[in-house]
Scaffold this motif. Structure first.
Motif, short mmCIF file in Angstrom:
data_model
loop_
_atom_site.label_atom_id
_atom_site.label_comp_id
_atom_site.label_asym_id
_atom_site.label_seq_id
_atom_site.Cartn_x
_atom_site.Cartn_y
_atom_site.Cartn_z
N THR A 438 0.76 -0.96 0.07
CA THR A 438 0.34 0.09 0.28
C THR A 438 0.97 1.46 -0.21
OG1 THR A 438 -2.09 -1.48 1.04
CG2 THR A 438 -2.05 1.33 1.54
N MET A 439 2.22 0.99 1.03
CA MET A 439 2.97 2.67 0.90
C MET A 439 3.54 2.73 -0.34
SD MET A 439 6.13 3.40 3.56
CE MET A 439 7.12 4.74 3.45
N ARG A 440 4.08 1.14 -0.91
CA ARG A 440 4.61 1.72 -2.62
C ARG A 440 3.37 2.56 -3.60
NH1 ARG A 440 8.60 -1.66 -5.95
NH2 ARG A 440 7.38 -0.91 -7.73
N ASP A 441 2.45 1.88 -3.61
CA ASP A 441 1.67 2.79 -4.28
C ASP A 441 1.09 3.44 -4.39
OD1 ASP A 441 0.93 0.26 -5.47
OD2 ASP A 441 -0.83 -0.35 -4.19
N ARG A 442 1.07 3.97 -2.97
CA ARG A 442 0.62 5.87 -1.96
C ARG A 442 2.33 6.64 -2.83
NH1 ARG A 442 -2.48 6.13 3.05
NH2 ARG A 442 -3.73 4.86 2.44
N LEU A 443 3.42 6.13 -2.79
CA LEU A 443 4.63 6.55 -3.16
C LEU A 443 4.25 6.93 -4.80
CD1 LEU A 443 6.97 5.47 -0.70
CD2 LEU A 443 6.03 6.94 -0.04
N GLN A 444 4.00 6.10 -5.12
CA GLN A 444 4.23 5.82 -6.62
C GLN A 444 3.82 6.77 -7.78
OE1 GLN A 444 5.39 3.59 -9.41
NE2 GLN A 444 5.20 5.24 -10.00
N ALA A 445 1.87 7.38 -6.61
CA ALA A 445 1.29 7.94 -7.26
C ALA A 445 2.29 9.39 -6.55
CB ALA A 445 0.10 8.47 -6.60
N VAL A 446 2.99 10.12 -5.64
CA VAL A 446 3.28 10.89 -5.78
C VAL A 446 4.81 11.24 -6.35
CG1 VAL A 446 5.39 11.68 -3.22
CG2 VAL A 446 2.48 10.95 -2.55
N MET A 447 5.47 9.95 -6.70
CA MET A 447 6.59 10.50 -7.47
C MET A 447 6.38 11.55 -9.05
SD MET A 447 8.70 6.84 -6.10
CE MET A 447 9.08 6.26 -7.62
N ARG A 542 2.28 12.83 3.54
CA ARG A 542 1.14 13.20 3.65
C ARG A 542 0.74 12.28 2.89
NH1 ARG A 542 -0.48 18.16 3.04
NH2 ARG A 542 -2.59 17.75 3.39
N SER A 543 1.04 11.60 1.90
CA SER A 543 0.38 10.46 1.28
C SER A 543 -0.33 9.20 2.42
CB SER A 543 0.80 9.68 0.01
OG SER A 543 1.96 9.22 0.19
N CYS A 544 1.09 8.87 3.45
CA CYS A 544 1.35 8.12 4.37
C CYS A 544 0.49 8.21 5.65
CB CYS A 544 2.44 7.98 4.35
SG CYS A 544 4.13 7.15 3.34
N LEU A 545 0.05 9.23 5.17
CA LEU A 545 -0.69 10.32 6.60
C LEU A 545 -2.10 9.65 6.33
CD1 LEU A 545 1.27 12.92 8.02
CD2 LEU A 545 0.94 10.56 9.26
N ALA A 546 -2.72 9.75 5.16
CA ALA A 546 -3.60 9.67 4.93
C ALA A 546 -4.29 8.51 5.69
CB ALA A 546 -4.20 9.90 3.00
#
Length: 547
Positions: A438-447, A542-546
């Motif tokens: 899940t963390m990787r998927d969120r980071l992909q969008a952030v990047m 921020r993405s990890c905190l959501a």
């Protein structure tokens, strides 16, 4: 939408703070390292947020005399979800700057002085690249600027930007730790204290972002990255005991050098001993130290030789590494003895008897001492305490093993094996299961969003190749592995004192990039580090905190 003013403020803050902290020397093990934490705490205490919330800024003791401390700063929003931003503030020595050492921690004057020096003489390839980088205006020199005070500065810029939000969701905990360049004692002490910090402030720590630096020799594509893991490190040793003999009668004994040579041949740079995992391959093991244990000259073959190796891994556990090492050492010992027996037979013209040898783990050696009884174990413990202040783990381990072998009366040919230094565990987001994915998927969008915003590229990389605090950050080690390592590492100073109840959470590394860290030409790429990185870390947090 992120406005340009916000980005500019964060970039300016990151740059100014990077330069300021670099001007505070903090070489590992020096009094400056111990005083750095108070300078940083005092600086943060002057900011508006911590003037209003002084109880959320504090230090945690780590080690040493004077006491070296971790700096901890918490910015609260709503709810319990919390992301930890972490980085180290100690640096390697400034000695390799030579006559420019007085400028080593003053980035802008140092950069000018380095350019002047480089322009004054013929250059090799690395120096030519360094001069070109400096003249471009995109790179700034300074001991610790790249590794890793600019990473810390990015974290602080993120903390302050988060504090400026009207209704921040979640919490950000920033930690700055000492001793990464030595034994990661700062991060390990902080890790041990983190459960109590989480209880005190009622935090649910859901993710960690390490802020350490990476290197890229090309255009920065490899440095503009989010690292999903950090490499594992083992330091196996082989203490070789032969049977000494006068050089004129070589077959009346067994040279420890012959045995050690076979062990090195079986281990050093052997590609088959590297790991393949996550689509990448670890480097093979290398011999870091090989020396015989005697003080003077004589014509007797050596009876004791110490070998130490560096073995980096992408997947193998301590049990697997130790089992493989024992098999390799046993095979090398047998090869050495069989070869010497064959040489003796050819030399004397008649068959030689078979020479037998043995391989013992350090834990097995201690069991022999326990069986014999007496005060041997107490003497070894006293020796360990007397050596505990040493900064060379191999020297400390070598002296303890030599004393233990003498106490046990071990006769050669024999080899004692164990671990000579601190183990750095392999960590990777994949090991966190669904939470990591899940963390990787969120980071992909952030990047993707941050890269588009800044007109650059950002990629995932699997393994951070440098030994780092990430190995102890959010990682709860396996109890069995801790036991194996502890019983086979001679000095308690180089074992991990992981406590019960440690927190576990997925962690990545997002940091600055540059070139030649630890070297005279250490330099950070300013446009990425001061402009892109603070924005990337902010959006990642921020993405990890959501929820």
């Amino acid at each position: 939408m992120t406005d340009e003013t916000t980005l500019h403020t964060a970039a300016s803050r990151a740059k100014n703070l990077s330069l300021l902290m670099t001007r505070w020397p903090s070489v590992t093990g020096s009094p400056d390292e111990a005083s750095f934490s108070e300078k940083l705490r005092a600086h943060l205490a002057e900011t508006p947020y911590f003037q209003r919330h002084p109880q959320q800024l504090f230090t945690v003791d780590s080690h040493g005399e004077p006491m070296t401390q971790n700096v901890v700063a918490l910015v609260r929003g709503s709810g319990r979800r919390t992301v930890v931003l972490a980085g180290h503030f100690d640096t390697v020595s400034i000695a390799n700057y030579g006559t420019l050492a007085p400028l080593a921690c003053d980035p802008e004057p140092l950069t000018e002085a380095l350019m002047k020096e480089l322009r004054s003489r013929p250059l090799n390839g690395a120096e030519t690249k360094a001069l070109k980088d400096f003249e471009s205006g995109d790179f700034i020199a300074g001991r610790g600027l790249l590794d890793m005070k600019s990473g810390l500065a990015a974290g602080i810029a993120v903390l302050e930007r988060f504090a400026g939000l009207e209704t921040p969701e979640g919490n950000i905990l920033f930690v700055a730790t000492p001793d990464e360049e030595n034994r990661s004692r700062g991060m390990r002490s902080l890790r041990n204290a983190l459960p109590e910090i989480a209880r005190r402030f009622d935090l649910d720590i859901v993710a960690g972002i390490n802020l350490d630096a990476s290197s890229c020799e090309r255009d920065g594509e490899e440095g503009r990255a989010v690292y999903l893991g950090s490499i594992g490190k083992f330091a196996p040793f082989a203490f070789v005991i032969g049977r000494p003999t006068h050089a004129g009668y070589p077959f009346n004994g067994t040279s420890a050098h012959r045995i050690s040579a076979e062990i090195i041949r079986a281990m050093d740079t052997m590609p088959e001993l590297s790991d393949e995992a996550f689509g990448e391959r670890s480097p093979p093991p290398v011999c870091l130290e090989a020396r015989d244990i005697r003080d003077g000259y004589d014509v007797t073959t050596p009876d004791r030789v110490w070998l130490s190796f560096n073995w980096l891994t992408h997947r193998r556990s301590a049990a697997e590494i130790f089992s493989d090492f024992r098999t390799l050492v046993t095979g090398a010992l047998n090869t050495a003895l069989e070869t010497q027996d064959a040489h003796q037979a050819r030399y004397r013209g008649r068959p030689a008897g078979k020479t037998e040898g043995s391989v013992l783990t350090y834990a097995e050696l201690l069991e022999r001492l326990k069986t014999r009884g007496g005060d041997a174990l107490d003497r070894l413990s006293a020796l360990d305490r007397s050596l505990s202040g040493g900064t060379d783990p191999l020297k400390v381990s070598r002296e303890i093993v030599a004393a233990a072998a003498t106490e046990a009366g071990i006769e050669g040919p024999a080899v004692i094996i164990g671990f000579g230094s601190l183990h750095y565990p392999l960590v990777h987001l994949e090991r966190a299961g669904d939470t990591g994915r899940t963390m990787r998927d969120r980071l992909q969008a952030v990047m993707e969003n941050v890269a588009t915003r800044h007109g650059t590229s950002i990629k995932f990389k699997q393994i951070f190749a440098g030994i780092s605090d990430m190995s102890f950050f959010g990682h709860r080690p396996d109890a069995g592995e801790i036991g194996l390592l502890a019983t086979n590492t001679p000095s308690a100073a180089f074992t991990d004192d992981a406590r019960q109840g440690l927190l576990s959470f997925p962690t990545v590394n997002i940091g600055p990039w540059g070139r030649d860290y630890h070297q005279k030409w250490e330099r950070v790429h300013a446009p990425y580090t001061f402009e892109v990185l603070p924005d990337l870390v902010f959006e990642a947090a921020r993405s990890c905190l959501a929820d």
